[in-house]
Design a protein around this motif. Structure first.
Motif, PDB file in Angstrom:
ATOM      1  N   UNK A  84      10.974  -5.554 -13.364  1.00 18.22           N
ATOM      2  CA  UNK A  84       9.952  -4.505 -13.411  1.00 18.22           C
ATOM      3  C   UNK A  84       9.868  -3.801 -12.071  1.00 18.22           C
ATOM      4  N   UNK A  85       9.782  -2.495 -12.101  1.00 26.39           N
ATOM      5  CA  UNK A  85       9.617  -1.695 -10.883  1.00 26.39           C
ATOM      6  C   UNK A  85       8.115  -1.521 -10.651  1.00 26.39           C
ATOM      7  N   UNK A  86       7.534  -2.489  -9.921  1.00 26.70           N
ATOM      8  CA  UNK A  86       6.085  -2.542  -9.758  1.00 26.70           C
ATOM      9  C   UNK A  86       5.542  -1.356  -8.972  1.00 26.70           C
ATOM     10  N   UNK A  87       6.331  -0.751  -8.106  1.00 27.95           N
ATOM     11  CA  UNK A  87       5.843   0.374  -7.322  1.00 27.95           C
ATOM     12  C   UNK A  87       5.446   1.552  -8.204  1.00 27.95           C
ATOM     13  N   UNK A  88       6.067   1.656  -9.377  1.00 29.95           N
ATOM     14  CA  UNK A  88       5.691   2.738 -10.296  1.00 29.95           C
ATOM     15  C   UNK A  88       4.284   2.525 -10.842  1.00 29.95           C
ATOM     16  N   UNK A  89       3.962   1.288 -11.158  1.00 32.63           N
ATOM     17  CA  UNK A  89       2.603   0.982 -11.614  1.00 32.63           C
ATOM     18  C   UNK A  89       1.601   1.186 -10.490  1.00 32.63           C
ATOM     19  N   UNK A  90       2.020   0.831  -9.276  1.00 33.35           N
ATOM     20  CA  UNK A  90       1.125   0.987  -8.130  1.00 33.35           C
ATOM     21  C   UNK A  90       0.778   2.456  -7.904  1.00 33.35           C
ATOM     22  N   UNK A  91       1.740   3.340  -8.129  1.00 32.13           N
ATOM     23  CA  UNK A  91       1.469   4.776  -8.012  1.00 32.13           C
ATOM     24  C   UNK A  91       0.421   5.228  -9.025  1.00 32.13           C
ATOM     25  N   UNK A  92       0.506   4.668 -10.239  1.00 33.95           N
ATOM     26  CA  UNK A  92      -0.409   5.076 -11.305  1.00 33.95           C
ATOM     27  C   UNK A  92      -1.822   4.528 -11.134  1.00 33.95           C
ATOM     28  N   UNK A  93      -1.946   3.298 -10.669  1.00 36.28           N
ATOM     29  CA  UNK A  93      -3.258   2.666 -10.639  1.00 36.28           C
ATOM     30  C   UNK A  93      -3.804   2.445  -9.230  1.00 36.28           C
ATOM     31  N   UNK A  94      -3.045   2.798  -8.217  1.00 36.82           N
ATOM     32  CA  UNK A  94      -3.445   2.540  -6.834  1.00 36.82           C
ATOM     33  C   UNK A  94      -4.724   3.222  -6.412  1.00 36.82           C
ATOM     34  N   UNK A  95      -5.064   4.317  -7.035  1.00 42.30           N
ATOM     35  CA  UNK A  95      -6.258   5.068  -6.652  1.00 42.30           C
ATOM     36  C   UNK A  95      -7.545   4.510  -7.260  1.00 42.30           C
ATOM     37  N   UNK A  96      -7.459   3.484  -8.088  1.00 46.35           N
ATOM     38  CA  UNK A  96      -8.626   2.972  -8.799  1.00 46.35           C
ATOM     39  C   UNK A  96      -9.586   2.179  -7.916  1.00 46.35           C
ATOM     40  N   UNK A  97      -9.174   1.778  -6.756  1.00 44.57           N
ATOM     41  CA  UNK A  97     -10.040   1.003  -5.872  1.00 44.57           C
ATOM     42  C   UNK A  97     -10.236   1.745  -4.568  1.00 44.57           C
ATOM     43  N   UNK A  98     -11.500   1.830  -4.152  1.00 41.28           N
ATOM     44  CA  UNK A  98     -11.843   2.451  -2.879  1.00 41.28           C
ATOM     45  C   UNK A  98     -11.768   1.383  -1.799  1.00 41.28           C
ATOM     46  N   UNK A  99     -10.800   1.483  -0.917  1.00 38.88           N
ATOM     47  CA  UNK A  99     -10.578   0.450   0.095  1.00 38.88           C
ATOM     48  C   UNK A  99     -11.548   0.549   1.261  1.00 38.88           C
ATOM     49  N   UNK A 100     -12.285   1.648   1.364  1.00 36.86           N
ATOM     50  CA  UNK A 100     -13.176   1.833   2.505  1.00 36.86           C
ATOM     51  C   UNK A 100     -14.597   1.377   2.270  1.00 36.86           C
ATOM     52  N   UNK A 101     -14.926   0.891   1.087  1.00 40.90           N
ATOM     53  CA  UNK A 101     -16.308   0.509   0.825  1.00 40.90           C
ATOM     54  C   UNK A 101     -16.614  -0.871   1.406  1.00 40.90           C
ATOM     55  N   UNK A 102     -17.889  -1.124   1.703  1.00 42.67           N
ATOM     56  CA  UNK A 102     -18.263  -2.401   2.305  1.00 42.67           C
ATOM     57  C   UNK A 102     -18.244  -3.536   1.284  1.00 42.67           C
TER      58      UNK A 102
END
Length: 85
Positions: free
Chosen positions: A33-51
């Motif tokens: 599986x080419x996991x980086x393709x899934x990461x492109x699709x779903x990577x924006x679902x989490x805000x990494x800057x929140x406390x």
């Protein structure tokens, strides 16, 4: 939200013999599986800057839910499997 770091071995993992806990089927799946393709699709679902307490990266959670469905695990069994690995 902060993101937990994955890939770094824990103290106990550093003391375990090489290859302990390895799963050939999962290693094969990871190679197919080419996991980086899934990461492109779903990577924006989490805000990494929140406390708050650091959460797992989105791709790790996606892979966990995928394995849960493949192995027919309940939520509790998935949690135990993730804690074990």
């Amino acid at each position: 939200m902060a993101v937990k770091r994955t890939g770094q071995p824990s103290f106990v993992e550093a003391l375990m013999p090489k290859g302990a806990g390895a799963n050939a089927a999962l290693d094969r799946l990871a190679g197919l599986v080419k996991w980086y393709r899934f990461e492109k699709l779903i990577g924006h679902l989490r805000d990494e800057g929140s406390p708050g307490r650091p959460g797992y990266p989105v791709l790790v959670l996606f892979r966990a839910v995928l394995l849960q469905s493949l192995y027919g695990l309940s939520e509790r069994e998935l949690e135990e499997a993730l804690g074990d690995r």
